[in-house]
Write a protein that holds these residues in place. Structure first.
Motif, PDB file in Angstrom:
ATOM      1  N   THR A 145       0.816  -1.207   0.000  1.00 31.76           N
ATOM      2  CA  THR A 145       0.000   0.000   0.000  1.00 31.76           C
ATOM      3  C   THR A 145       0.854   1.263   0.000  1.00 31.76           C
ATOM      4  O   THR A 145       0.338   2.345  -0.249  1.00 31.76           O
ATOM      5  CB  THR A 145      -0.947   0.027   1.217  1.00 31.76           C
ATOM      6  OG1 THR A 145      -0.166  -0.207   2.390  1.00 31.76           O
ATOM      7  CG2 THR A 145      -2.003  -1.042   1.095  1.00 31.76           C
ATOM      8  N   ALA A 146       2.138   1.131   0.304  1.00 29.95           N
ATOM      9  CA  ALA A 146       3.009   2.304   0.255  1.00 29.95           C
ATOM     10  C   ALA A 146       4.451   1.853   0.193  1.00 29.95           C
ATOM     11  O   ALA A 146       4.779   0.730   0.582  1.00 29.95           O
ATOM     12  CB  ALA A 146       2.793   3.169   1.502  1.00 29.95           C
ATOM     13  N   GLY A 147       5.297   2.750  -0.315  1.00 26.09           N
ATOM     14  CA  GLY A 147       6.720   2.516  -0.248  1.00 26.09           C
ATOM     15  C   GLY A 147       7.313   1.909  -1.496  1.00 26.09           C
ATOM     16  O   GLY A 147       6.621   1.591  -2.456  1.00 26.09           O
ATOM     17  N   SER A 148       8.635   1.761  -1.455  1.00 27.51           N
ATOM     18  CA  SER A 148       9.331   1.204  -2.616  1.00 27.51           C
ATOM     19  C   SER A 148      10.453   0.292  -2.158  1.00 27.51           C
ATOM     20  O   SER A 148      10.910   0.352  -1.017  1.00 27.51           O
ATOM     21  CB  SER A 148       9.910   2.339  -3.458  1.00 27.51           C
ATOM     22  OG  SER A 148      10.908   3.001  -2.702  1.00 27.51           O
ATOM     23  N   VAL A 149      10.860  -0.568  -3.075  1.00 23.27           N
ATOM     24  CA  VAL A 149      11.978  -1.474  -2.827  1.00 23.27           C
ATOM     25  C   VAL A 149      12.921  -1.315  -4.005  1.00 23.27           C
ATOM     26  O   VAL A 149      12.559  -1.650  -5.133  1.00 23.27           O
ATOM     27  CB  VAL A 149      11.505  -2.939  -2.761  1.00 23.27           C
ATOM     28  CG1 VAL A 149      12.696  -3.873  -2.575  1.00 23.27           C
ATOM     29  CG2 VAL A 149      10.489  -3.135  -1.640  1.00 23.27           C
ATOM     30  N   SER A 150      14.099  -0.773  -3.767  1.00 16.86           N
ATOM     31  CA  SER A 150      14.993  -0.614  -4.904  1.00 16.86           C
ATOM     32  C   SER A 150      16.126  -1.614  -4.811  1.00 16.86           C
ATOM     33  O   SER A 150      16.745  -1.804  -3.766  1.00 16.86           O
ATOM     34  CB  SER A 150      15.541   0.810  -4.977  1.00 16.86           C
ATOM     35  OG  SER A 150      16.451   1.028  -3.934  1.00 16.86           O
ATOM     36  N   PHE A 151      16.343  -2.288  -5.924  1.00 12.95           N
ATOM     37  CA  PHE A 151      17.419  -3.270  -6.011  1.00 12.95           C
ATOM     38  C   PHE A 151      18.231  -2.933  -7.246  1.00 12.95           C
ATOM     39  O   PHE A 151      17.682  -2.883  -8.354  1.00 12.95           O
ATOM     40  CB  PHE A 151      16.829  -4.682  -6.124  1.00 12.95           C
ATOM     41  CG  PHE A 151      17.850  -5.735  -6.446  1.00 12.95           C
ATOM     42  CD1 PHE A 151      18.704  -6.196  -5.453  1.00 12.95           C
ATOM     43  CD2 PHE A 151      17.975  -6.240  -7.721  1.00 12.95           C
ATOM     44  CE1 PHE A 151      19.658  -7.159  -5.743  1.00 12.95           C
ATOM     45  CE2 PHE A 151      18.934  -7.204  -8.024  1.00 12.95           C
ATOM     46  CZ  PHE A 151      19.778  -7.664  -7.023  1.00 12.95           C
TER      47      PHE A 151
END
Ligand SMILES: Nc1ncnc2c1ncn2[C@@H]1O[C@H](COP(=O)(O)OP(=O)(O)OP(=O)(O)O)[C@@H](O)[C@H]1O
Ligand SMILES: Nc1ncnc2c1ncn2[C@@H]1O[C@H](COP(=O)(O)OP(=O)(O)OP(=O)(O)O)[C@@H](O)[C@H]1O
Ligand code: SF4
Ligand code: SF4
Ligand SMILES: [Mg+2]
Ligand SMILES: [Mg+2]
Lengths: 349, 347
Positions: free
Chosen positions: A71-77
């Protein structure tokens, strides 16, 4: 020796929230979680059963299925946002760049395919290895985890619980990924096998420089193998800092309780004390600090005031006992994490 | 036929289970459990620990009648399990000796709510209860294992690993068991909830006289509830005895290795036995001789070709005569049995 460069971060999680959207109301199992993992770093995650650890890992690995929703946020790889990636983009990196060892090996393995066939599938998904290559690499990783390579012909139900877990770990090591995510990967292993496996993972990590995120209930595992430790409570980060600092001076009352509850095989048999009270129901979160109904150091204001994450000498702590310290959130938290890693490598040098 | 000694609930004699593995061409025999002898007393918690893949779950499955022994016998309350044939007998046995399976992800049917298993057990094993009493009882056991009664309405996939594990335990509790076969019932639980479940096990034994076969890798916590410890290696019992005695004076080299590896979060990692690389045990078409010999620093010539058998170590007057009720301390090791001091690995 000169100072090593600040390790580049391989994973950045920022403001991540995950909800299970249900008819009877939504349950937020992961609530505004932020952290970063540096290249070659080993991050341990601990927390009560049901606090959201597996949900967090599934979200990071883009393995959530409805009714779970980011529902919110990000995951950067490696510069990509995993949350918005397509399945096709994902399968290009799974196993080769990011590998995942799930909590249930039985769920993760295909019951109607032999272990060897499943290894072969993974190897073939990223290249054109010869049959001999497949056989030798498969046997190699299986032997590494202490399983007789004869079991390449075995089906998952023909292996013991701990052997299935080790087969999963072996599968995660078929390539040399940049990030290995492991959810209680050794809970079915005896301590001898566990120790030798952990030492080998650590050696491989040093050799190839991959990062590890490791969920466990075993405090000694994180104590001995992790660089940084994240303690979760009721879907949130309650403490996050360099492992040694957290063990030497646990700040959050929940962390303190966790460390005190650990039984020992040495010394006198003292009665075992857990943390009083029961785990919170994520559908009905307590007001104020989520831990307040069980906290031995509870203050009046804990019942209304929601604690932020406070920076106590580089360790982030979600507890009002430390609200005179600077607040850290979101991206700032991720940066602190990177700095902690850098400090650690400086200290080691 | 295995004779039950007084105070015994269950006895296994020469219990053996082999599996055929490999394709049709490369047939091999895997000796999962080989000639194992043990008894479980009334009101007794027996911890079963040991190497991963050494046959612990297979033993529990043999006792639960999921597998049939390749050889050997099991007697429960003096009756051989092989004589259990009628539906009534089977039901009675599975109610008195329920099993908690090791993998809670594999052992629960995803189409049913978690209440299904508990309710089914209640209907089968306690038909005297009314529908209302069943509901109350289901809610009670869920609370007892630290799950809210609202969890009963969930589906298995809506639960975390540790939550599922406790559903499995709750299912075994409602049948009014005499012997619970608990295969790693706390492996996915945090220390605090784990302690709650261990205290529950001790209470069941002390207040209701329930016996438990407690399979675990967590020897430190087993110490707090178990009366006796059995350590397995490669399909055989390496050592057994009163738990405090085995922990304070382990006599089998594998037990010593195992205890030396029990981690302590407060102490630095013990790397003394680090050269031990967890060589896979040879249980596929094994040859005679001690199965630990490739890893044993004390191995002598006889270990190469003679199977050590589990024998009481005290020998003389200190030794426990069978049926005396006293628990003996036994090990299957040539060196330990010679009376020599065994110091293979130190904690
Ligand atoms: N599909 C679902 N629907 C509703 N709730 C769910 C679902 N899956 C998980 N949950 C709930 O979300 C919470 C977090 O679950 P999660 O599996 O992430 O916990 P965990 O920290 O991994 O616990 P454990 O240590 O027991 O494995 C739990 O309280 C669980 O009951
Ligand atoms: N159905 C089966 N078919 C073939 N082999 C089997 C089967 N079940 C178990 N085995 C083998 O028997 C041996 C013992 O397995 P078991 O599950 O009893 O070990 P365990 O002691 O419970 O190990 P863990 O601690 O890892 O759960 C293993 O080598 C396993 O591969
Ligand atoms: S904020 Fe208050 S209740 Fe919460 S952990 Fe700190 S002292 Fe305890
Ligand atoms: S019998 Fe021999 S090889 Fe086996 S444990 Fe004893 S000393 Fe070691
Ligand atoms: Mg989990
Ligand atoms: Mg098992």
């Amino acid at each position: 020796m000169s100072n090593p460069p600040v390790p580049e971060r391989v994973l950045g999680v920022s403001g991540l929230s995950v909800e299970y959207v249900l008819d009877r109301g939504s349950v937020r199992a992961v609530d505004d979680v932020s952290f970063a993992v540096g290249n070659g770093e080993f991050l341990g995650i601990v927390g009560e059963s049901g606090c959201g650890k597996s949900t967090l890992l599934f979200a990071i690995a883009h393995l959530l299925a409805p009714p779970a929703l980011v529902t919110a946020g990000s995951v950067s790889f490696a510069g990509m946002n995993l949350v918005t990636m397509t399945d096709k983009q994902l399968s290009a990196i799974r196993w080769r760049d990011v590998s995942v060892v799930m909590q249930s090996a039985m769920n993760a393995l295909n019951p109607v395919k032999s272990i060897g066939a499943q290894f072969a599938d993974v190897l073939r998904a990223h290249g054109k290895p010869s049959r001999a290559d497949i056989r030798s690499r498969s046997a190699e990783v299986l032997r590494m985890v202490g399983i007789d390579p004869a079991h390449l012909r075995s089906y998952p139900h023909q292996l013991s619980g701990g052997m299935r877990q080790r087969a999963m770990i072996a599968m995660a090591m078929l390539f040399t990924p940049e990030l290995v995510i492991m959810d209680e990967p050794t809970s079915a292993l005896d301590v001898v096998a566990q120790r030798s496996l952990m030492v080998q993972i650590k050696e491989l990590q040093e050799q190839y420089g991959f990062a590890v995120i490791f969920v466990t209930h075993d405090m000694s595992l994180v104590s001995h193998f992790s660089d940084r430790l994240m303690v979760m409570y009721a879907g949130q980060v309650s403490e996050l800092g360099p492992t040694r600092a957290v063990f030497d001076a646990p700040r959050h009352p929940y962390t303190q309780g966790l460390l005190e509850a650990f039984p020992s095989i040495r010394g006198p048999r003292v009665p075992l004390k857990g943390i009083p009270g029961s785990p919170p129901n994520l559908a009905v979160i307590p007001n104020g600090c989520r831990f307040h109904p069980r906290c031995p150091q509870v203050m009046d204001r804990c019942k209304e005031q929601v604690p932020e994450l406070y920076d106590v000498n580089g360790t982030l702590v979600r507890c009002l006992l430390y609200d005179d310290r600077p607040v850290r959130t979101g991206a700032a938290e991720a940066r602190t994490a990177e700095k902690a890693t850098a400090d650690k490598s400086v200290a080691d040098a | 036929m295995p004779e039950l000694q007084s105070g015994e609930l269950l006895r296994a004699e020469h219990l053996t289970r082999h599996f055929k593995i490999g394709g049709a061409l490369a047939r091999a025999t895997l000796h999962a459990v080989d000639d194992v002898n043990f008894a479980i007393g009334q009101r007794e918690i027996v911890a079963l620990a040991g190497e991963s893949g050494s046959g612990k779950s297979t033993i529990a499955r043999l006792l639960a009648r999921v597998y049939k022994p390749t050889a050997g016998k099991i007697a429960y309350e003096g009756r051989p399990l092989s004589s259990i044939r009628s539906r009534g007998d089977r039901l009675r046995y599975s109610g008195q000796v329920p099993m908690v399976f090791q993998d809670p992800f594999a052992s629960m049917n995803p189409v049913f709510r978690v209440s299904h298993g508990v309710m089914r057990n209640l209907k089968l094993h306690r038909p005297e209860l009314s529908a209302k009493q069943r509901d109350d009882e289901a809610a009670r056991v869920f609370e007892v294992v630290g799950l809210g009664a609202d969890m009963l309405q969930r589906y298995p996939y809506e639960l975390s690993g540790g939550q599922r594990q406790r559903v499995g335990f709750a299912q075994a509790l409602v049948t009014r068991p005499k012997l619970i076969l608990a295969d790693e019932p706390v492996s996915m639980l945090d220390v605090s909830i784990r302690i709650g479940l261990l205290n529950l096990m001790a209470k069941l034994r002390d207040e209701e006289g329930v016996s438990i076969l407690y399979i675990t890798h967590d020897i430190a916590s087993a110490r707090y509830v178990a009366d006796r410890l059995i350590v397995m290696y490669a399909g055989q019992i390496a050592e057994s005895g009163p738990i405090e005695e085995v922990l304070s004076a382990p006599r089998h080299p594998y037990t010593q290795l195992l205890l030396s590896a029990v981690p302590d979060p407060r102490a630095p990692l013990n790397v003394e036995a680090e050269t031990d690389r967890g060589e896979p045990p040879k249980v596929i078409d094994p040859t005679p001789g001690c199965r630990f010999r490739w890893r044993c620093p004390l191995a002598i010539e006889v270990c190469e070709h003679v199977d050590p058998v589990l024998e009481d170590l005290a020998g003389g007057p200190g030794g426990a005569p069978p049926g005396s009720g006293k628990q003996s301390h036994a090990a299957a090791c040539h060196v330990a049995q010679s009376g020599a001091e065994v110091k293979a690995f130190s904690a």
